[in-house]
Structures are given as C-alpha cells and as structure tokens.
Design a protein around this motif. Structure first.
Motif, PDB file in Angstrom:
ATOM      1  N   PRO A 145       0.809  -1.220   0.000  1.00 39.92           N
ATOM      2  CA  PRO A 145       0.000   0.000   0.000  1.00 39.92           C
ATOM      3  C   PRO A 145       0.845   1.275   0.000  1.00 39.92           C
ATOM      4  O   PRO A 145       1.893   1.349   0.646  1.00 39.92           O
ATOM      5  CB  PRO A 145      -0.809  -0.117   1.297  1.00 39.92           C
ATOM      6  CG  PRO A 145      -0.859  -1.581   1.591  1.00 39.92           C
ATOM      7  CD  PRO A 145       0.452  -2.120   1.117  1.00 39.92           C
ATOM      8  N   VAL A 146       0.372   2.261  -0.739  1.00 33.83           N
ATOM      9  CA  VAL A 146       1.021   3.573  -0.808  1.00 33.83           C
ATOM     10  C   VAL A 146      -0.031   4.644  -0.561  1.00 33.83           C
ATOM     11  O   VAL A 146      -1.153   4.553  -1.073  1.00 33.83           O
ATOM     12  CB  VAL A 146       1.681   3.821  -2.179  1.00 33.83           C
ATOM     13  CG1 VAL A 146       2.353   5.198  -2.211  1.00 33.83           C
ATOM     14  CG2 VAL A 146       2.701   2.735  -2.500  1.00 33.83           C
ATOM     15  N   VAL A 147       0.340   5.665   0.210  1.00 33.45           N
ATOM     16  CA  VAL A 147      -0.482   6.855   0.382  1.00 33.45           C
ATOM     17  C   VAL A 147       0.348   8.047  -0.060  1.00 33.45           C
ATOM     18  O   VAL A 147       1.524   8.159   0.305  1.00 33.45           O
ATOM     19  CB  VAL A 147      -0.937   7.035   1.840  1.00 33.45           C
ATOM     20  CG1 VAL A 147      -1.674   8.365   2.020  1.00 33.45           C
ATOM     21  CG2 VAL A 147      -1.836   5.880   2.271  1.00 33.45           C
ATOM     22  N   VAL A 148      -0.233   8.920  -0.859  1.00 33.98           N
ATOM     23  CA  VAL A 148       0.465  10.104  -1.352  1.00 33.98           C
ATOM     24  C   VAL A 148      -0.010  11.334  -0.591  1.00 33.98           C
ATOM     25  O   VAL A 148      -1.218  11.544  -0.419  1.00 33.98           O
ATOM     26  CB  VAL A 148       0.227  10.294  -2.864  1.00 33.98           C
ATOM     27  CG1 VAL A 148       0.681  11.676  -3.326  1.00 33.98           C
ATOM     28  CG2 VAL A 148       0.957   9.215  -3.651  1.00 33.98           C
ATOM     29  N   ILE A 149       0.937  12.129  -0.110  1.00 32.57           N
ATOM     30  CA  ILE A 149       0.621  13.452   0.428  1.00 32.57           C
ATOM     31  C   ILE A 149       0.871  14.442  -0.701  1.00 32.57           C
ATOM     32  O   ILE A 149       2.013  14.706  -1.083  1.00 32.57           O
ATOM     33  CB  ILE A 149       1.475  13.793   1.659  1.00 32.57           C
ATOM     34  CG1 ILE A 149       1.202  12.808   2.797  1.00 32.57           C
ATOM     35  CG2 ILE A 149       1.184  15.223   2.123  1.00 32.57           C
ATOM     36  CD1 ILE A 149       2.009  13.075   4.059  1.00 32.57           C
ATOM     37  N   ALA A 310      -4.975   1.772   7.762  1.00 35.50           N
ATOM     38  CA  ALA A 310      -6.264   1.162   7.421  1.00 35.50           C
ATOM     39  C   ALA A 310      -6.091   0.156   6.285  1.00 35.50           C
ATOM     40  O   ALA A 310      -6.713  -0.918   6.286  1.00 35.50           O
ATOM     41  CB  ALA A 310      -7.269   2.240   7.028  1.00 35.50           C
ATOM     42  N   ARG A 311      -5.258   0.487   5.313  1.00 30.31           N
ATOM     43  CA  ARG A 311      -4.987  -0.454   4.213  1.00 30.31           C
ATOM     44  C   ARG A 311      -4.270  -1.698   4.738  1.00 30.31           C
ATOM     45  O   ARG A 311      -4.567  -2.824   4.337  1.00 30.31           O
ATOM     46  CB  ARG A 311      -4.131   0.221   3.149  1.00 30.31           C
ATOM     47  CG  ARG A 311      -4.851   1.269   2.322  1.00 30.31           C
ATOM     48  CD  ARG A 311      -5.914   0.659   1.439  1.00 30.31           C
ATOM     49  NE  ARG A 311      -6.619   1.675   0.649  1.00 30.31           N
ATOM     50  CZ  ARG A 311      -7.685   1.432  -0.085  1.00 30.31           C
ATOM     51  NH1 ARG A 311      -8.197   0.201  -0.126  1.00 30.31           N
ATOM     52  NH2 ARG A 311      -8.269   2.401  -0.762  1.00 30.31           N
ATOM     53  N   LEU A 312      -3.322  -1.494   5.630  1.00 29.63           N
ATOM     54  CA  LEU A 312      -2.572  -2.633   6.165  1.00 29.63           C
ATOM     55  C   LEU A 312      -3.439  -3.529   7.038  1.00 29.63           C
ATOM     56  O   LEU A 312      -3.153  -4.719   7.190  1.00 29.63           O
ATOM     57  CB  LEU A 312      -1.365  -2.135   6.964  1.00 29.63           C
ATOM     58  CG  LEU A 312      -0.273  -1.450   6.134  1.00 29.63           C
ATOM     59  CD1 LEU A 312       0.797  -0.861   7.039  1.00 29.63           C
ATOM     60  CD2 LEU A 312       0.343  -2.425   5.144  1.00 29.63           C
ATOM     61  N   ASP A 313      -4.477  -2.963   7.588  1.00 28.08           N
ATOM     62  CA  ASP A 313      -5.407  -3.755   8.396  1.00 28.08           C
ATOM     63  C   ASP A 313      -6.411  -4.503   7.535  1.00 28.08           C
ATOM     64  O   ASP A 313      -7.367  -5.092   8.042  1.00 28.08           O
ATOM     65  CB  ASP A 313      -6.151  -2.864   9.392  1.00 28.08           C
ATOM     66  CG  ASP A 313      -5.265  -2.452  10.556  1.00 28.08           C
ATOM     67  OD1 ASP A 313      -4.226  -3.116  10.763  1.00 28.08           O
ATOM     68  OD2 ASP A 313      -5.595  -1.471  11.240  1.00 28.08           O
ATOM     69  N   GLY A 314      -6.221  -4.456   6.230  1.00 32.27           N
ATOM     70  CA  GLY A 314      -7.097  -5.196   5.335  1.00 32.27           C
ATOM     71  C   GLY A 314      -8.264  -4.399   4.819  1.00 32.27           C
ATOM     72  O   GLY A 314      -9.244  -4.968   4.311  1.00 32.27           O
TER      73      GLY A 314
END
Length: 395
Positions: A145-149, A310-314
């Motif tokens: 998972p990736v989140v962009v700021i 949240a992504r890592l928690d599925g």
C-alpha cells in the motif's frame, strides 16, 4: 543464470515472466496467485537465478512492522512536522518509521515505490512535488500500500491527502490587499511543480478579484530555499523599488525575502510586508515573525498514516482523497490594520485567519486582535475555490 549487469530483481522477473511486479511479489512471498502465474514466475526466477531476500523470507507472516516515509527534503520543517505525526500515529501500533529524502528527483521517488516489492517495509507514504504519467503507472503496480501526500489526478490508484494551497494563497493575498498594499510581488518555487502551479494560481486569482492587473515583472520563479528567496527579493527591488509587499510560496523563501529587506535597511512591515506559506517553525524564527498560511502539514501527516494503517489492516475500500483546509496566521511581518481601523474588523478578520498572540515585543496589541482558533471558511464563494474540497487543489 542471468547475464544482466546486476543481480536479478522482482522487476526483471516480472519482465521475463510477462506479469506485474505485484504478482511476482505475491508468488515469491507465498501469498498465492493463479496457477499459471505461479508457474511463469517460478520458471523466470529459476532461469534468472533469483535468490529471495533473506530478511523478507524470515519475516513471520510477511510483515516487517516498518513503514517508509519518502519526502523531497528531510531538512524542511514542513516534513519534520509530518514525520512527528506519522510516527505518533504508527508507533503505538508497533510500527517503526524509515525516512528517505528523494531530493525531489522523480526517478528516486519511483525507485522507492518499486522497492516495496523487496518487502523491506509494509507500506509507503510518498510526497512527490511533480506527478507524471510514470508515477501513476508505478503507483498502480505497487507491491504494498502507498499513500500520497499531495495532489493526484482523478482516478489515481492510491489514497491521498492534499492541502488547498490555491485557497491558501488567496487568503494571504487578500490579507495584504486589505492592509492597503497594491504593488504585491510574488516569489514562487519551480513553476513545473504542483505547489508552484497552485500558489501561482492563487496569487493571480486574488489580483483578479481586486481588479488589479497581473504584472509578470513582479514575479520571480526560483528554487524553494532561504538563499534563493533573498536573491529573488534583491532582484525584485532592483527592478522596482516601489514594491510594498511580497507573497512567498513557502516560509523558506519568505525568510530569505526578510533577510534581503534587512540588508537594504527596509522596515518590515512598514515599508515592505512579507507573507509566506506553510506556517512552519521558520515562521516564528524570523524578525519580525512571519505571517504565513498554515497548510496543515501535521494534520496531513496524521491522516496519511491513518489511511496507510487502514490499508494494512485489510481495508478493502474505495480509493480515498482528503483535503486539509488552509488558515492564515497573522504575525508581525505584515501590516494588516489600515490607518483608522484598529479593531480587527477589516475584510480579513473572519476569513480563515488566526492572529498569533505570540507577537514580537513592541508590536501594538491593536494590530493583533484576539485569535480565532480554527476559523476556516471559503475565501471567496464567487471564485469557486472552496477550502477543503477543491478538486484541483494541491500542496
């Protein structure tokens, strides 16, 4: 065995097998895939002589309990505030934070995303200041998972959190205009970056609102930095000594502009008002302290960390995009009260403005009415620039 210049990687295996990097990562880490995909990946890996990463292989459940934060400049106070909030959010859940400075080099940013396939961290928070088609392509194939700021185009494949710097720039410009300034210069960062484009748009929008023509001679484009800001301010004053104020695209540029004004013996804010953006720790370090637009860097860091966790928690939900609204923090570097108007009732008194009560010694209390903590509104409904939900907004 491979005859390539370097050891085989998940990228070379993916190319040989004709599958995505994410598929290679899943197969090599035992997370399953379609039988045909497994066969092709295993065959390509064997032919290339691939040896799995020993650290990743030893991880229980395939988790490192590490997150990566990749930013353009590890020394910029904006990113330091993000780091603090990301760590404060992730550390209680047992995650360590790895830091990487990309120096705003696009290929370095892309390499960080690609390296997720090596499983050295469970996820990435990335701050790019330029977003290309190649960014979107690599992000769509990220192994973790990736989140962009920052600002991403519509339909981008990853979660993101952005600042509304267009509206923030409008706030700063309105503030200068309300104090009677009319020859307002603009020191911008690189025009091909997302921040550069959006802060320029806010500057021009505010001039148009005020019925003032945009004079290109009053704009200097340079690098984001203190020395660059000082050089730009000297250049502007050499060309036009009548400039009465300057809006700068970040606090580093603004602090440089202050240094240049001091070098020339100009009084701030009486002869030259200076406003910056980011409301970083540098804003309080100036003399006088800088008026600056707070773009919620800490808040963006916190939201990005929560999205990634949240992504890592599925979390199997739709791609999320959140916007943090700006607010203007008024300090001693601008004269925001016009003669005869010392009660804080000027046009900027309730429009996303906080007046910092930690003012410089000797500053008139009348120039700093009681602060309005958290006050955030749409700087101008007629322009369609709505704080917090502008699709084209970015940091």
């Amino acid at each position: 065995m491979t005859t390539s210049a370097g050891p085989p990687t998940v990228e070379t295996i993916a190319a040989k097998a004709g599958v995505s990097i994410a598929s290679v990562s899943r197969v090599l880490n035992g997370h399953g895939a379609r039988p045909n995909t497994v066969r092709r990946v295993e065959q390509a890996a064997a032919e290339l002589g691939y040896v799995p990463n020993g650290v990743a292989r030893s991880l229980k459940g395939g988790r490192t309990r590490q997150l990566t934060f990749a930013m353009p400049d590890v020394g910029n106070p904006v990113y330091v505030s993000m780091v603090r909030q990301i760590q404060a959010t992730a550390k209680p859940l047992g995650y360590r934070l790895l830091l990487h400075s990309t120096d705003a080099v696009a290929e370095d940013e892309l390499d960080v995303v690609r390296s997720l396939a090596d499983r050295t961290s469970d996820g990435l928070i990335l701050v790019p200041i330029r977003v290309t088609d190649e960014h979107l392509k690599v992000l769509s194939g990220a192994a973790r998972p990736v989140v962009v700021i920052g600002s991403l185009p519509d339909q981008a494949p990853v979660d993101s959190v952005r600042a509304d710097s267009v509206s923030g720039a409008v706030l700063a410009m309105r503030h200068l205009l309300a104090s009677g300034r009319r020859r307002i210069a603009f020191i911008n960062g690189p025009a091909d970056t997302v921040p550069g484009r959006n802060r320029s748009l806010g500057y021009r929008t505010a001039l148009e609102e005020a019925g003032l023509d945009h004079d290109p001679a009053l704009t200097v484009t340079t690098e984001f930095g203190i020395a660059a800001g000082a050089a730009a301010m000297h250049r502007l004053l050499d060309a036009d000594p009548g400039i009465d104020s300057v809006f700068c695209a970040n606090d580093q540029l603004a602090l440089g502009a202050v240094h240049a004004a001091h070098d020339r013996g100009l009084r701030i804010p009486e002869q030259l008002a200076v406003a910056g953006m980011d409301n970083s720790e540098l804003a309080r370090a100036g003399h006088p302290a800088l008026t600056s637009v707070d773009l919620g860097s800490a808040e963006r860091g916190r939201i990005a960390a929560e999205m990634l966790l949240a992504r890592l928690d599925g979390g199997d939900h739709e791609v999320r995009c959140e916007t943090v609204a700006p607010r203007l923090v008024v300090r001693g570097s601008t004269a925001h009260v016009r003669p005869g108007r010392d009660d804080g009732s000027g046009p900027d008194s309730d429009v996303g403005v906080d007046r910092d009560q930690d003012r410089d010694p000797g500053t008139s209390p009348a120039a700093h009415p009681a602060a309005h903590p958290g006050a955030v509104t749409n700087p101008n409904p007629s322009t369609g620039i709505a704080s917090g939900n502008t699709p084209a907004s970015a940091s």
